[in-house]
Motif scaffolding. Structure first.
Motif, mmCIF file in Angstrom:
data_model
loop_
_atom_site.group_PDB
_atom_site.id
_atom_site.type_symbol
_atom_site.label_atom_id
_atom_site.label_comp_id
_atom_site.label_asym_id
_atom_site.label_seq_id
_atom_site.Cartn_x
_atom_site.Cartn_y
_atom_site.Cartn_z
ATOM 1 N N PRO A 241 0.807 -1.218 0.000
ATOM 2 C CA PRO A 241 0.000 0.000 0.000
ATOM 3 C C PRO A 241 0.846 1.276 0.000
ATOM 4 O O PRO A 241 0.614 2.178 -0.787
ATOM 5 C CB PRO A 241 -0.817 -0.092 1.282
ATOM 6 N N ARG A 242 1.817 1.356 0.876
ATOM 7 C CA ARG A 242 2.632 2.569 1.007
ATOM 8 C C ARG A 242 4.036 2.150 1.398
ATOM 9 O O ARG A 242 4.220 1.270 2.225
ATOM 10 C CB ARG A 242 2.027 3.491 2.068
ATOM 11 N N LEU A 243 4.998 2.796 0.816
ATOM 12 C CA LEU A 243 6.389 2.506 1.146
ATOM 13 C C LEU A 243 6.987 3.761 1.766
ATOM 14 O O LEU A 243 7.190 4.768 1.083
ATOM 15 C CB LEU A 243 7.149 2.094 -0.114
ATOM 16 N N CYS A 244 7.212 3.715 3.089
ATOM 17 C CA CYS A 244 7.771 4.876 3.771
ATOM 18 C C CYS A 244 9.257 4.997 3.426
ATOM 19 O O CYS A 244 9.870 4.083 2.878
ATOM 20 C CB CYS A 244 7.544 4.781 5.275
ATOM 21 N N CYS A 245 9.830 6.134 3.777
ATOM 22 C CA CYS A 245 11.217 6.422 3.400
ATOM 23 C C CYS A 245 12.197 5.377 3.938
ATOM 24 O O CYS A 245 13.054 4.894 3.196
ATOM 25 C CB CYS A 245 11.608 7.822 3.877
ATOM 26 N N SER A 246 12.058 5.015 5.206
ATOM 27 C CA SER A 246 13.026 4.059 5.771
ATOM 28 C C SER A 246 12.865 2.668 5.155
ATOM 29 O O SER A 246 13.863 1.994 4.884
ATOM 30 C CB SER A 246 12.917 4.002 7.297
ATOM 31 N N ASP A 247 11.623 2.246 4.916
ATOM 32 C CA ASP A 247 11.402 0.950 4.270
ATOM 33 C C ASP A 247 11.933 0.961 2.835
ATOM 34 O O ASP A 247 12.480 -0.033 2.353
ATOM 35 C CB ASP A 247 9.921 0.585 4.267
ATOM 36 N N MET A 248 11.784 2.088 2.169
ATOM 37 C CA MET A 248 12.282 2.222 0.804
ATOM 38 C C MET A 248 13.804 2.073 0.781
ATOM 39 O O MET A 248 14.359 1.344 -0.045
ATOM 40 C CB MET A 248 11.874 3.594 0.261
ATOM 41 N N ALA A 249 14.472 2.747 1.711
ATOM 42 C CA ALA A 249 15.930 2.654 1.798
ATOM 43 C C ALA A 249 16.355 1.222 2.119
ATOM 44 O O ALA A 249 17.299 0.702 1.511
ATOM 45 C CB ALA A 249 16.454 3.630 2.855
ATOM 46 N N ASP A 250 15.666 0.584 3.061
ATOM 47 C CA ASP A 250 16.003 -0.792 3.422
ATOM 48 C C ASP A 250 15.869 -1.731 2.225
ATOM 49 O O ASP A 250 16.775 -2.515 1.935
ATOM 50 C CB ASP A 250 15.108 -1.294 4.566
ATOM 51 N N LEU B 256 4.515 6.071 -2.783
ATOM 52 C CA LEU B 256 5.895 6.235 -2.311
ATOM 53 C C LEU B 256 5.941 7.499 -1.469
ATOM 54 O O LEU B 256 5.756 8.605 -1.984
ATOM 55 C CB LEU B 256 6.857 6.333 -3.502
ATOM 56 N N SER B 257 6.177 7.357 -0.172
ATOM 57 C CA SER B 257 6.004 8.491 0.738
ATOM 58 C C SER B 257 7.060 9.582 0.578
ATOM 59 O O SER B 257 6.826 10.716 0.990
ATOM 60 C CB SER B 257 5.960 8.011 2.182
ATOM 61 N N HIS B 258 8.206 9.289 -0.024
ATOM 62 C CA HIS B 258 9.213 10.348 -0.171
ATOM 63 C C HIS B 258 8.691 11.491 -1.035
ATOM 64 O O HIS B 258 9.129 12.628 -0.888
ATOM 65 C CB HIS B 258 10.524 9.783 -0.747
ATOM 66 N N ARG B 259 7.714 11.215 -1.878
ATOM 67 C CA ARG B 259 7.162 12.268 -2.741
ATOM 68 C C ARG B 259 6.406 13.328 -1.958
ATOM 69 O O ARG B 259 6.208 14.439 -2.436
ATOM 70 C CB ARG B 259 6.260 11.651 -3.791
ATOM 71 N N ASP B 260 5.988 13.000 -0.728
ATOM 72 C CA ASP B 260 5.319 13.987 0.120
ATOM 73 C C ASP B 260 6.250 15.162 0.439
ATOM 74 O O ASP B 260 5.786 16.226 0.828
ATOM 75 C CB ASP B 260 4.866 13.355 1.441
ATOM 76 N N TYR B 261 7.554 14.940 0.297
ATOM 77 C CA TYR B 261 8.550 15.949 0.671
ATOM 78 C C TYR B 261 9.210 16.613 -0.534
ATOM 79 O O TYR B 261 10.224 17.294 -0.393
ATOM 80 C CB TYR B 261 9.620 15.304 1.555
ATOM 81 N N ALA B 262 8.621 16.447 -1.705
ATOM 82 C CA ALA B 262 9.232 16.980 -2.937
ATOM 83 C C ALA B 262 9.467 18.483 -2.865
ATOM 84 O O ALA B 262 10.468 18.984 -3.388
ATOM 85 C CB ALA B 262 8.361 16.642 -4.139
ATOM 86 N N SER C 109 19.460 17.311 -2.681
ATOM 87 C CA SER C 109 20.328 16.132 -2.652
ATOM 88 C C SER C 109 19.675 14.969 -1.902
ATOM 89 O O SER C 109 19.820 13.812 -2.298
ATOM 90 C CB SER C 109 21.682 16.468 -2.048
ATOM 91 N N LEU C 110 18.922 15.267 -0.839
ATOM 92 C CA LEU C 110 18.238 14.202 -0.092
ATOM 93 C C LEU C 110 17.102 13.620 -0.923
ATOM 94 O O LEU C 110 16.937 12.398 -1.003
ATOM 95 C CB LEU C 110 17.702 14.734 1.239
ATOM 96 N N PHE C 111 16.345 14.489 -1.580
ATOM 97 C CA PHE C 111 15.263 14.005 -2.438
ATOM 98 C C PHE C 111 15.831 13.175 -3.583
ATOM 99 O O PHE C 111 15.275 12.142 -3.942
ATOM 100 C CB PHE C 111 14.428 15.175 -2.965
ATOM 101 N N ALA C 112 16.945 13.593 -4.130
ATOM 102 C CA ALA C 112 17.600 12.856 -5.220
ATOM 103 C C ALA C 112 18.018 11.453 -4.753
ATOM 104 O O ALA C 112 17.968 10.492 -5.527
ATOM 105 C CB ALA C 112 18.799 13.621 -5.750
ATOM 106 N N LEU C 113 18.439 11.346 -3.487
ATOM 107 C CA LEU C 113 18.808 10.044 -2.942
ATOM 108 C C LEU C 113 17.604 9.094 -2.997
ATOM 109 O O LEU C 113 17.726 7.947 -3.445
ATOM 110 C CB LEU C 113 19.300 10.183 -1.491
ATOM 111 N N TYR C 114 16.443 9.584 -2.591
ATOM 112 C CA TYR C 114 15.252 8.738 -2.614
ATOM 113 C C TYR C 114 14.779 8.459 -4.038
ATOM 114 O O TYR C 114 14.257 7.381 -4.319
ATOM 115 C CB TYR C 114 14.141 9.326 -1.735
ATOM 116 N N GLU C 115 14.990 9.399 -4.937
ATOM 117 C CA GLU C 115 14.679 9.141 -6.349
ATOM 118 C C GLU C 115 15.587 8.012 -6.873
ATOM 119 O O GLU C 115 15.146 7.174 -7.652
ATOM 120 C CB GLU C 115 14.867 10.408 -7.179
ATOM 121 N N SER C 116 16.849 8.007 -6.419
ATOM 122 C CA SER C 116 17.761 6.934 -6.844
ATOM 123 C C SER C 116 17.316 5.588 -6.252
ATOM 124 O O SER C 116 17.432 4.552 -6.900
ATOM 125 C CB SER C 116 19.204 7.245 -6.478
#
Length: 196
Positions: free
Chosen positions: A68-77, A106-112, A118-125
């Motif tokens: 359903p949703r992938l939070c930032c930490s789960d995405m990184a993991d 993808l929850s990182h998009r909430d912080y676009a 650079s942090l947003f780019a990390l999550y895009e990667s």
């Protein structure tokens, strides 16, 4: 009714039922049972799907799997091949088995708008890495959008779209768009969106 006719009729009924049951796409949602979540998945995949939730018994393997949703930490993991909870363990197992996993959000998009670039780019990667593993976003269907298969998009295509009430033209990534088509789209308020 003779015996052969009865056997044929029973066989026909059984085959119809099997086609009905096994012809539908079975979707495993990696979450607890939730009617609104099931409705969202049906909106995106179509009404003719069979939905099973994580932890429920099932007599056959799913055809698709949805987070359903992938939070930032789960995405990184997951991007690093780690899983911190049972639903992510299942998603990682499916990916390692060569399966595909869809994610609704993808929850990182909430912080676009607020995250440092650079942090947003990390999550895009991370998103690109996960896509290479087989985990991709399951985007909503857009009834006002039309997919064009042409490699050259002209003003004529944009005018036809406007006439048909289309708000968005989804283009091939390699499509070339003529300057007149760009001008017409801007004037008619039609979005030209290249797909990846």
């Amino acid at each position: 009714m003779d015996r052969e006719a009865l056997v044929r009729e029973i066989t026909r009924n059984v085959l119809e039922r099997l086609r009905g049951e096994f012809g539908r796409t079975r979707v495993l949602i990696l979450a607890e049972r939730d009617a609104s979540l099931a409705a969202t998945v049906r909106e995106r995949l179509g009404e003719d799907v069979e939905i099973v939730f994580f932890g429920e018994a099932s007599d056959r393997a799913p055809d698709r799997c949805v987070l359903p949703r992938l939070c930032c930490s789960d995405m990184a993991d997951l991007a690093l091949g780690r899983a911190s909870n049972p639903r992510l363990v299942e998603a990682l197992r499916l990916l390692l088995s060569g399966g595909k996993v869809d994610v609704l959000e993808l929850s990182h998009r909430d912080y676009a708008d607020t995250a440092p670039a650079s942090l947003f780019a990390l999550y895009e990667s991370y998103e690109k890495t996960l896509a290479s593993y087989g985990l991709t976003e399951l985007k909503p269907k857009r009834p006002d959008a039309v997919r064009l298969r042409e490699t050259l998009v002209t003003e004529k295509d944009v005018l036809r779209a406007k006439k048909e009430g289309v708000a968005t033209l989804l283009l091939l990534a390699e499509a070339k768009v003529t300057p007149l088509a760009v001008d017409a789209a801007r004037d008619l308020k039609i979005v030209l969106e290249k797909e990846y």
